[in-house]
Enzyme design. Structure first.
Site, PDB file in Angstrom:
ATOM      1  N   GLU A  47      25.051  27.837  30.944  1.00  0.00           N
ATOM      2  CA  GLU A  47      25.942  28.816  31.573  1.00  0.00           C
ATOM      3  C   GLU A  47      27.367  28.254  31.638  1.00  0.00           C
ATOM      4  OE1 GLU A  47      24.451  29.966  35.364  1.00  0.00           O
ATOM      5  OE2 GLU A  47      22.543  30.702  34.574  1.00  0.00           O
ATOM      6  N   ARG A 104      31.989  41.961  10.314  1.00  0.00           N
ATOM      7  CA  ARG A 104      31.310  42.422   9.096  1.00  0.00           C
ATOM      8  C   ARG A 104      30.246  43.467   9.395  1.00  0.00           C
ATOM      9  NH1 ARG A 104      30.274  36.473   6.601  1.00  0.00           N
ATOM     10  NH2 ARG A 104      30.268  36.021   8.839  1.00  0.00           N
ATOM     11  N   HIS A 138      38.150  42.792   9.318  1.00  0.00           N
ATOM     12  CA  HIS A 138      37.393  42.953   8.075  1.00  0.00           C
ATOM     13  C   HIS A 138      37.549  44.362   7.517  1.00  0.00           C
ATOM     14  CE1 HIS A 138      34.448  41.840   5.112  1.00  0.00           C
ATOM     15  NE2 HIS A 138      33.636  42.822   5.458  1.00  0.00           N
ATOM     16  N   LYS A 201      31.015  42.679  -8.609  1.00  0.00           N
ATOM     17  CA  LYS A 201      29.858  41.891  -8.196  1.00  0.00           C
ATOM     18  C   LYS A 201      28.809  42.794  -7.568  1.00  0.00           C
ATOM     19  CE  LYS A 201      31.517  40.772  -3.526  1.00  0.00           C
ATOM     20  NZ  LYS A 201      30.457  40.964  -2.565  1.00  0.00           N
TER      21      LYS A 201
END
Length: 325
Positions: A47, A104, A138, A201
């Site tokens: 904690e 992401r 992102h 890709k």
């Protein structure tokens, strides 16, 4: 006359968590102030305890924490610090997150997945944050997850001007490592007056960080290629993209990214890569084992400090966006 009129002036206070205090110190130096002393420690069970050593009552508080590893610990510490400022009667709380964790996970790719970037925004709001200031999210849509102002800063001018000053622009090609970065790469191309190429890709949806590079779209033979991305985590995507460029005749490859996450096998991949230089900003601390000659780290502190000053003085953060576009 009714009421009481005060003659007090606004007060800016800068706080920092333990994740990346060096960046907070740089920002404080740019602002001409000090970081507020804070007592923070972990209990035996993990904690986190926080107590600020100065009064924050009535102050405009700016709390910095970059979500580096171990990310969950630093996110929790920042939430606790926000709560402490709220209960200390801060006038306003601006959360500075140079690297926004879980960015992401901004949408559902498949069923039964969370949207963790939205959850992060909800937690900041619940804890008491009034505003978020961050660098190179992102995806832009994350700004809409927070119910309040979000100041989205960009590292493109810093990175692009550095590269442009080092390389003959007539030999330069800007390369997007995937389709998702094409818009950013296009801004680079406009700023440096260079042509654009794309590495196509395909990522394995069932295996994290597994990428198969297929082909390069655009002319890269004999060119100095600059791969541009928002973050490099394990380095798999970017190193595979660099290999594809060299296989297609690139004379040299430079990699730039705002956030050097650099986890897992990244150290070995960067060391063994034929890439001549990796350029990051200091939104995240660079791991000690990656202090290599071919890694350059540029400071975002001046940009963040200017944004903090604009927010504090009720100025225009958009003016920074206009300059950086």
């Amino acid at each position: 006359m009714t009421g009481i009129k005060t003659t007090g002036e606004k007060k800016l206070m800068l706080f920092s968590g333990r994740a990346h205090p060096e960046l907070a110190e740089e920002v404080a130096k740019q602002l001409g102030i000090g970081v507020v002393p804070t007592k923070v420690f972990d209990f035996a069970n993990g904690e986190i305890y926080v107590r600020f050593q100065e009064s924050a009552r009535g102050a405009d508080c700016f709390l910095m924490q970059s979500h580096t590893a171990p990310i969950n610990k630093w996110v929790m510490e920042q939430l606790i610090m926000i709560d402490a400022l709220k209960r200390a009667s801060a006038r306003s709380i601006t959360v500075i997150v140079p690297f926004y964790g879980y960015a992401r996970q901004d949408k559902k790719h498949r069923g039964r997945e969370p949207i963790s970037a939205r959850l992060m925004a909800d937690m900041f709001k619940t804890a008491g944050a009034d505003r978020i200031l961050t660098v190179d999210l992102h995806t832009d849509q994350i700004q809409g997850f927070f119910d309040g102002p979000v100041d989205h800063l960009f590292a493109l001018p810093l990175l692009a001007d550095y590269v442009g000053a080092k390389v003959d622009r007539d030999k330069l090609t800007i390369v997007s490592p995937d389709a998702g970065r094409v818009r950013v790469a296009d801004r680079w191309a406009d700023r440096l007056g260079a042509p654009l190429a794309i590495v196509h890709k395909r990522r394995d949806p069932d295996v994290a960080n597994q990428v198969t590079v297929h082909e390069v779209v655009g002319e890269v033979k004999g060119r100095v290629c600059v791969l541009v991305d928002d973050m490099i985590d394990t380095g798999g995507t970017i190193c595979a993209a660099a290999d594809a460029l060299f296989a297609n005749g690139a004379a040299d490859v430079i990699v730039t990214a705002t956030h050097g996450v650099l986890s897992g096998p990244a150290a070995d991949r960067l060391k063994n890569s034929k890439v001549s230089e990796f350029v990051f900003t200091n939104t995240l601390p660079t791991p000690g084992e990656l202090e290599l000659d071919k890694i350059t780290v540029l400071s975002m502190a001046p940009t963040i400090a200017r944004a903090v000053r604009e927010v504090f003085e009720d100025g225009s953060v958009t003016s920074l966006f206009d300059e950086q576009a």
